[in-house]
Design an enzyme around this catalytic site. Structure first.
Site, PDB file in Angstrom:
ATOM      1  CB  THR A 171      -0.840  -0.203   1.265  1.00  0.00           C
ATOM      2  OG1 THR A 171      -1.742  -1.009   1.106  1.00  0.00           O
ATOM      3  CG2 THR A 171      -1.658   1.216   1.450  1.00  0.00           C
ATOM      4  NE  ARG A 199      -9.246  -7.000   2.757  1.00  0.00           N
ATOM      5  CZ  ARG A 199      -8.360  -6.449   3.031  1.00  0.00           C
ATOM      6  NH1 ARG A 199      -7.955  -5.449   2.046  1.00  0.00           N
ATOM      7  NH2 ARG A 199      -7.497  -6.224   4.134  1.00  0.00           N
ATOM      8  CB  ILE A 200     -14.164  -2.917   1.792  1.00  0.00           C
ATOM      9  CG1 ILE A 200     -15.017  -3.011   0.592  1.00  0.00           C
ATOM     10  CG2 ILE A 200     -13.642  -1.632   2.221  1.00  0.00           C
ATOM     11  CD1 ILE A 200     -15.973  -2.397   0.685  1.00  0.00           C
ATOM     12  N   GLY A 201     -10.996  -3.338   2.914  1.00  0.00           N
ATOM     13  CA  GLY A 201      -9.944  -3.047   3.958  1.00  0.00           C
ATOM     14  C   GLY A 201      -9.904  -1.656   4.676  1.00  0.00           C
ATOM     15  CB  THR A 222       1.085   0.581   5.042  1.00  0.00           C
ATOM     16  OG1 THR A 222       1.498  -0.832   4.293  1.00  0.00           O
ATOM     17  CG2 THR A 222       2.331   1.145   5.720  1.00  0.00           C
ATOM     18  CG  HIS A 224      -3.706  -8.054   9.031  1.00  0.00           C
ATOM     19  ND1 HIS A 224      -4.560  -8.034   9.956  1.00  0.00           N
ATOM     20  CD2 HIS A 224      -3.966  -9.062   8.059  1.00  0.00           C
ATOM     21  CE1 HIS A 224      -5.514  -8.930   9.665  1.00  0.00           C
ATOM     22  NE2 HIS A 224      -5.081  -9.668   8.612  1.00  0.00           N
TER      23      HIS A 224
HETATM   24  N1  GLY Z   1      -3.794  -2.387   4.232  1.00  0.00           N
HETATM   25  C1  GLY Z   1      -4.250  -2.449   3.040  1.00  0.00           C
HETATM   26  C2  GLY Z   1      -5.241  -3.630   3.120  1.00  0.00           C
HETATM   27  O1  GLY Z   1      -5.049  -4.518   3.973  1.00  0.00           O
HETATM   28  O2  GLY Z   1      -6.042  -3.646   2.187  1.00  0.00           O
END
Ligand code: GLY
Length: 312
Positions: A171, A199-201, A222, A224
């Site tokens: 990222t 999926r949305i992070g 940036t 997980h």
């Molecule tokens: N930090 C980016 C994601 O997990 O989508």
């Protein structure tokens, strides 16, 4: 005040083979953003310029080079925030535009809404004149390989990039304070290799991936995504700074706090409203760079700081 701009190119188990490309890429990006500030531009345009540079670069998990979902598709996310009035713009599940951060910026300036996703983000972007690109043109060989590797080991979520492999990308984000003391932050990502469709992070979620407040400072994160969003990592750092913790300590404390609570890694870049810098990551590596007082500082390993003169 002296303007300042910092970028990151993603936290994770970045393999040795990716180090040079990432260090070159963050230096290109920080110059692109800082040139905007140097020429009298504002923080919001500067962070967009820095992130656009990394969205073009295959070394990063954003724009071209984004990692792939389980169906082998790119689904990108981005957010941008203006510290002056706390206005935000964000997009998610974007598949066929080269620069999600520029669409997010347009959401901030031209939409009554803050976050647009999927078909809605596409309709908005088309209405604002953004050209589509073939989705395949955003897919790199490394991203395809990273998905293949993921499907073999199937360990979702260890990092944004899976286990050490050539798809090791990250990222991207930028934080700036301009000459008028205005703060802005931008963050953009392809998410995680092998993510579920839809999926949305953390990246498009304000307070998780991005936060900016002229009264305090700005943060881009940036790592997980599921952990970052549970911990509201960007805003956790801002909150500590609001309670008079300095930028460096706040960044370190919050990232360590998230990692010990949720057992996953992350990284963050922070500027206080006065231009004090915070950089910290609990992952193996994170590339970063900033320009302050005509010097460019950068690094990727823990406790590593290189410097070189900045000239536009
Ligand atoms: N930090 C980016 C994601 O997990 O989508």
């Amino acid at each position: 005040m002296q303007p300042i701009l910092i970028v990151h190119g993603g936290a994770g188990d970045i393999p040795q083979s990716r180090i040079k490309g990432k260090l070159d890429g963050v230096r290109v990006a920080v110059r692109a953003g800082y040139d905007v500030l140097k020429n009298g531009g504002n923080a919001l345009d500067a962070v967009e310029a820095a992130v656009v540079a990394m969205e073009k670069d295959e070394n990063f998990n954003a724009g071209y080079g984004s990692v792939l979902n389980l169906r082998g598709e790119v689904e990108m996310e981005a957010s941008i925030m203006r510290g002056e009035d706390l206005n935000v713009g964000a997009v998610t599940l974007v598949k066929d535009f080269a620069h999600p951060i520029s669409i997010a910026h347009k959401v901030l300036t031209d939409s009554p809404h803050s976050l647009l996703g999927g078909e809605g983000a596409k309709l908005f972007a088309l209405d604002k004149g953004f050209p589509t690109v073939p989705p395949e043109s955003l897919i790199s060989e490394n991203a395809k390989q990273a998905l293949k590797d993921f499907l073999k080991h199937g360990e979702f979520g260890r990092t944004e990039i899976g286990i050490m492999d050539e798809g090791g990308v990250g990222t991207v984000g930028a934080v700036a304070v301009d000459a008028n003391g205005h703060v802005a932050v931008a963050t953009s990502t392809g998410g995680m290799s092998g993510k579920a469709v839809g999926r949305i992070g953390d990246t498009p979620q304000i307070g998780s991936g991005t936060y900016a407040d002229d009264k305090i400072g700005g943060v881009s994160t940036t790592g997980h995504g599921e952990s970052i969003l549970k911990y509201c990592l960007a805003h956790s750092i801002i909150k500590l700074m609001e309670d008079n913790v300095d930028a460096d300590t706040a960044t370190k404390e919050a990232v360590k706090g998230m990692t010990s609570r949720l057992n996953n890694t992350a990284g963050a870049i922070t500027l206080s409203k006065n231009g004090d810098v915070g950089v910290y990551f609990s992952s193996k590596r994170m590339s970063w760079a900033y320009v302050k007082n005509n010097t460019l500082f950068y690094g990727i390993e823990h406790d590593q700081v290189f410097e070189e003169p900045y000239s536009s």
